[in-house]
Enzyme design. Structure first.
Site, short mmCIF file in Angstrom:
data_model
loop_
_atom_site.label_atom_id
_atom_site.label_comp_id
_atom_site.label_asym_id
_atom_site.label_seq_id
_atom_site.Cartn_x
_atom_site.Cartn_y
_atom_site.Cartn_z
N CYS A 10 -1.25 1.80 -3.28
CA CYS A 10 -2.17 2.93 -3.10
C CYS A 10 -1.47 4.29 -3.08
O CYS A 10 -1.85 5.19 -3.81
CB CYS A 10 -2.93 2.79 -1.78
N TYR A 47 -8.09 -2.88 -12.54
CA TYR A 47 -7.95 -1.51 -12.06
C TYR A 47 -6.52 -0.98 -12.14
O TYR A 47 -6.30 0.19 -12.42
CB TYR A 47 -8.52 -1.37 -10.63
N GLU A 88 -24.97 15.71 -5.00
CA GLU A 88 -26.39 15.90 -4.68
C GLU A 88 -27.28 15.07 -5.60
O GLU A 88 -28.42 14.76 -5.26
CB GLU A 88 -26.79 17.38 -4.74
N GLU A 120 -5.53 2.43 -14.04
CA GLU A 120 -4.91 3.53 -13.30
C GLU A 120 -3.61 3.98 -13.96
O GLU A 120 -3.36 5.18 -14.11
CB GLU A 120 -4.68 3.11 -11.84
N LYS A 164 0.86 5.25 -6.23
CA LYS A 164 -0.06 5.32 -7.37
C LYS A 164 -0.90 6.59 -7.32
O LYS A 164 -1.01 7.34 -8.28
CB LYS A 164 -0.90 4.04 -7.34
N HIS A 179 -25.99 21.99 -2.64
CA HIS A 179 -26.05 22.60 -3.96
C HIS A 179 -25.00 23.69 -4.12
O HIS A 179 -24.84 24.48 -3.22
CB HIS A 179 -27.45 23.19 -4.15
N CYS A 198 0.82 -1.21 0.00
CA CYS A 198 0.00 0.00 0.00
C CYS A 198 0.86 1.26 0.00
O CYS A 198 0.67 2.15 -0.80
CB CYS A 198 -0.92 0.00 1.22
#
Lengths: 583, 494
Positions: free
Chosen positions: A127, A257, A521, A261, A130, A516, A122
């Site tokens: 993670c 993935y 939203e 990536e 990356k 908003h 990681c």
């Protein structure tokens, strides 16, 4: 909070000091709940070790498992100081007073049999680096966006690869230091070297033997590449994160993935990027619509996809450039060929076979729901067990292991509604079931979809879009899945994941007021179902009719109806039509 | 069909057929458009009146879409996007980007693109109204009686329409403070459409509008001085988060002047001279008053229908948005409840359901999330720590997390992201959440769903993080920062 103040980034979950107190429990409860004896059948090669050590240890076990019964050097010896190993070691020591040692190999950016580093995949090869490269590469898109907002450049912004890599590596070194401090502060003994299991209670590191009541394996996984001619010319994700120079033109093999990536990273840094996928679509296992959407968006940003192509060979030409041969074509001129074709558990040369720890056909350690291996005193968490290979899941498994083994509180990790992200550009965030999984599981499903041009894109003029999906079980109205591809998707999905985990309904989402103007939203303002899938295929509807008829008719009517059903299935006709034809 | 669905016990009307319309809406902003559209979907015959479009509102100018679309949320957010790029350029350097030569910002380009987008949205709103089968009428509406609206044109022509129900959704307008030289100052309306980008800007006010414009102009390169009365900006928000925002504004180069008011403005050759109550003097190109907004209720002739207003001019309504005149209703900023677009939408939907949908529905004001689009933004939902202590019977657990976002580990920007959860110690319910940092508004939306449904801290903890993200911090705050007891609200003699 002292530890917190030094936090380098947001994964402080790994670093925080936990001071939760656990309610004390009686020894009786402990024995019933936790010290279940493994059946001999579960240990085919090494029947339950009834060596001197184990027997006496069991007899002398203190209720919390963190005994100082002197028989062992440590209460816990952890092999591998990645996310899972560090979490478990730290918690066992700080929360339960266990004597803990952890071994890890010296730091290098590229993993091997001799090199690893505190922090594990990681922090060093996954993670963190990356994401840093994703940040770095995303700027080119931002420069483009900025023009629509009135910004102009006298000269085109240029990227210097070596600056990025140097700064990234400085950061990684710093993190290794932080991990070292974390372990020191938790009073975990750190041993540098490669650990190997000698017997159910002994680990050897650099020829020195250490005994422990429990052994935890958290050695993670490593990239795997197919065995094809010229594969030695290709790089894996470890190398891709630490290249000496930026690829001019790169072939990335794989549709998962990691492939996406890196495609985003190199494309953002202006390399020419070709992605080769074996299947028709990228990201197997993700929601079908999301799979199509992300590939479209990435193609719009300049990535070329070659689908249904299996790699067959990599060759080097005289000019030093690489070619990739697939079942369909050969494309040349690549400065780099990268394989992102899966990862394999690091279970070789760990001594697992000799001590009787079972592995599956992929080399992953087989564990029970409490992360215990087939050897009672040996446990395993994280990627080496190939369950859900994510850092936060390894953390959860590590935490659950400590509660089980040291806290008198048998705890199973909960794998429901685990959110995850793909840091492609644009990124994906998802939690819960895909539409396909939901239909499979519930039959009747309402799907709410928003596919829109975000406010930022209306100004920038770029073709960026956002896709959001909510999957609702039509019978319970529970939201069983949420998916998003677009800017900030991973950040947005985290909160949604809490709601999904809590089992909230679509009405609960609707009752929430929007913030908003945001993209997020949209998740609380999707009022009308895009489609309502009713698995009540004809035969289900007709089952209902038939059921009613069974109560009305007897005798040959019943047989007639059975007969009808058989005919219908055989002829694959609409049951209803035939049914009414007969009457 | 339309009339049959009308449900109304109180209005002194025998038959909806005696009126031109079932519903006449004054004002086509967020609330008015939503109200007319949903009423029409229930089968009502609806008309809506609105002033002609102009970026700056006045007695004769407004536009379909209202404040949010034309003079609020949307253009503001566009400018915030534009202004955020400066920070991105700075951050990009340590990620290896080299920008040789000048980076220039052309305000005119942004303004042009912004206006184009707003004109587009204005058209979208008009289409929404038309497609819903609602009659659009241009002009200024006012009441003649409880069932009659008069729509007047600048040339003096007038037209009357009768309706069984009238919905007032005229919103609000920026207000100026009364000091000498006040006419030299601008409000947020003008600030969104300035001809020239100011080099030196003075802003008066500590609310969200003041803070947002400070960030916008600073991001575009201006020198910004922000004056406000209190010790911290953003009164009403969590005190700890207010301090974080103030720190961030300063960190990004905005000069803060807490506890300071402006006393006089005057024109000089060099610009506008500003004098403060502390005797300071400075010169600015633009002075912005962000000193609150006032409901647009003055020109509605409300008294003719017996519609009452409060002392600041907000229309008084009951829980169903009904005014003191039974056939007249009001939603949105003109009622000064919670002045947010999504709240106006909720009020309007509840109104339509109540009046035309046959369901009595009250808007629910609990756990309304909101965001301040400062750079970086602040977003909150539920109670602040102070509010929680005032409302609590028992102890409150506060979880805070202040960390360097991962991006800053390379960019070296010195700006912490701060997150906070306020939890009821006894029930474990999460009462409030706040965050100040990049993407806060996007992150808070999902947290708001969880909060609205009474999620406990245990539910937060059981949710697996998304790694590496900033948002994962919300599900990994394991250690209580402090435990505080309730405080009783100081009783005043008022």
């Amino acid at each position: 909070m002292a530890a917190h103040a030094t936090l380098p980034f947001s994964c402080s979950s790994t670093l925080q000091t936990l001071s939760r107190t656990l309610s004390p429990r009686g020894a009786l409860q402990l024995r019933r709940g936790f010290l279940r004896l493994p059946s001999h059948a579960a240990l085919p090669r090494h029947p339950r070790p009834c060596c001197r050590r184990h027997v006496s240890a069991s007899a002398a076990a203190s209720p919390n498992g963190a005994s100082a019964d002197g028989k062992y050097d440590y209460d816990l010896f952890t092999i591998g100081a990645g996310s899972g190993g560090v979490r478990a070691s730290r918690f066992a020591s700080t929360l339960h007073g266990a004597r803990v040692a952890i071994c890890e190999m010296p730091f290098a950016t590229i993993a091997s049999d001799e090199h690893g580093g505190l922090g594990g995949t990681c922090v060093l090869r996954g993670c963190v680096p990356k994401k840093l490269l994703v940040y770095g590469s995303k700027y080119s898109h931002e420069f483009e966006e900025s023009r629509g907002f009135g910004w102009t450049y006298e000269t085109e912004p240029k990227h210097d690869w070596s600056t990025l890599i140097a700064n990234k590596n400085t950061e990684l070194q710093r993190l290794v230091g932080i991990y070292k401090n974390i372990l020191n502060n938790a009073e975990v003994t750190l041993i540098e070297g490669r650990g190997k299991i000698v017997d159910p209670h002994t680990v050897s590191v650099n020829g020195k033997l250490y005994t422990a009541k429990n052994i935890l394996i958290g050695v993670g996984g490593r990239p795997s590449m197919p065995d094809i001619p010229g594969i030695e010319l290709a790089i894996d994700s470890d190398a891709a994160l630490d290249l000496p120079s930026k690829p001019e033109k790169i072939a990335i093999v794989g549709g998962g993935y990691i492939a996406l990536e890196f495609a985003g990273i190199f494309n953002g840094l202006k390399s020419e990027v070709h992605v080769f996928i074996r299947q028709k679509k990228v990201l197997r296992g993700f929601d079908e619509e999301v799979r199509d959407f992300v590939a479209d968006q990435m193609a719009l940003r300049g990535i070329t996809f070659h689908s249904e192509q299996s790699p067959q060979a990599v060759t080097k030409s005289n000019d030093g450039l690489l070619s990739l041969k697939t079942n369909k074509e050969t494309i040349g001129g690549f400065s780099h060929v990268m394989f992102a074709t899966g990862r394999r558990p690091n279970t070789k040369n760990l001594g697992l076979e000799d001590v009787g720890v079972q592995m599956d056909k992929n080399g992953a350690i087989v564990v029970d729901e409490y992360s215990r291996t087939s050897v009672e005193s040996i446990w395993a968490v994280g990627d080496v067990t190939n369950r859900v290979n994510l850092t936060p899941v390894a953390l959860m498994e590590g935490g659950a292991f400590v509660r089980t083994a040291f806290g008198n509180e048998p705890t199973k990790p909960d794998y429901r509604a685990i959110p995850s992200a793909v840091f492609s550009q644009p990124p994906i965030g998802q939690v819960g079931l895909t539409e396909e999984q939901a239909v499979e599981e519930y039959g009747d499903v309402d799907v709410f979809i928003a596919n829109f041009r975000p406010l930022k894109a209306t100004l920038s003029g770029l073709p960026d879009r956002v896709l959001m999906k909510i999957i609702v079980c039509a019978t319970t109205n529970k939201v069983v899945g949420a998916h998003m591809c677009g800017d900030d998707a991973p950040e947005i999905i985290q909160g949604i994941a809490i709601a999904v985990k809590a089992g909230l309904t679509k009405q609960d989402f609707d009752a929430t007021i929007g913030i908003h103007p945001t993209s997020a939203e949209e998740f609380v303002t999707m009022r009308n179902a895009t489609r309502k899938i009713r698995k009540k295929s004809t035969d289900q509807v007709h089952n209902a009719i038939l059921k009613r008829n069974f109560t009305w008719h007897t005798g040959w009517h019943t047989w007639k109806i059975y007969f009808l059903r058989i005919i219908c299935f055989e002829l694959d006709l609409s049951l209803l039509r035939v049914f009414y034809m007969f009457y | 069909m339309a009339r049959k669905m009308l449900v109304d016990g109180e209005a002194p009307v025998a038959d909806g057929g005696q009126y031109d319309y079932d519903l006449f809406v004054i004002g086509a902003g967020s609330g008015g458009v939503r109200g007319s559209r949903t009423a029409a979907s229930f089968g009502a015959k609806v008309a809506i009146c609105e002033l002609p479009f102009h970026p700056i509102s006045s007695d004769w100018q407004g536009g379909h879409g209202g404040t949010c679309v034309i003079r609020g949320c949307v253009p503001k957010k566009i400018l915030v996007y534009g202004a955020s790029f400066r920070g991105e350029f700075e951050d990009s350097k340590n990620f290896g980007w080299e920008i040789n030569g000048d980076i220039n910002f052309n305000w005119k380009t942004l303004l042009e693109h912004k206006t184009k987008e707003i004109v587009r949205l204005n058209g979208v709103y008009q289409r929404i109204i038309t497609n819903a089968g609602v009659t659009m009428i241009e002009g200024a509406g006012s009441l003649v009686d409880a069932h009659t609206v008069e729509v007047s044109q600048p040339n003096g022509s007038k037209q009357r329409y009768t309706a069984k129900h009238i919905l007032i959704a005229t919103g609000s307008r920026a207000q100026r403070v009364n000091i000498p030289g006040k006419e030299l100052a601008i409000t947020s309306d003008e600030a969104l459409s300035l001809e020239e980008l100011p080099k030196r800007a003075v802003i008066l006010g500590g609310g969200y509008i003041a803070v947002e414009f400070a960030s916008i102009w600073r991001g575009m390169g201006a020198e910004v001085d922000l004056f406000y009365r209190k010790e911290l900006p953003l009164r009403g928000f969590d005190d700890e988060m207010r301090a974080v925002v103030a720190g961030n504004l300063e960190g990004r180069g905005i000069k803060l002047h807490p506890g300071t008011n402006l006393t006089e403005l005057s024109k000089t050759a060099d610009g506008i001279k500003v004098v403060t109550d502390k005797g300071e003097e400075l010169v600015a190109d633009v002075v912005l008053f962000a000193t609150g907004r006032k409901p647009n209720s003055e020109r509605l002739n409300l008294q003719a229908a017996g519609v009452e207003v409060d002392q600041i001019g907000a229309i008084k309504v009951d829980e169903y948005s009904r005014t003191s005149a039974p056939s007249v209703w009001a939603v949105g900023d003109v009622t000064n409840r919670i002045n947010l677009t999504p709240v106006a939408l909720m009020e309007a939907t509840c109104f339509s359901k109540t009046v035309f949908g046959g369901q009595q529905v009250k808007p629910d004001y609990r756990d309304v999330p909101c965001a301040v689009f400062s750079i970086p933004p602040l977003s909150v939902v539920g109670l602040s720590e102070q509010q929680a202590r005032e409302e609590a019977k028992g102890d409150i657990l506060v979880f805070t997390s202040s960390f360097n976002p991962m991006k800053n580990s390379i960019s070296k920007r010195q700006e912490k992201t701060v997150m906070k959860l306020v939890v009821d110690a006894e029930t474990d319910r999460v009462l409030g959440a706040s965050m100040c940092g990049p993407d806060a508004a996007e992150i808070m939306q999902g947290i708001a769903v969880a909060l609205k449904c009474g999620a406990t801290k245990a539910t937060f903890d059981s949710t697996v993080g998304i790694h590496p993200s900033a948002a994962e911090e919300f599900v990994t705050m394991r250690t209580v920062t402090r435990r505080v007891g309730p405080v009783s609200k100081p009783k005043t003699s008022l």
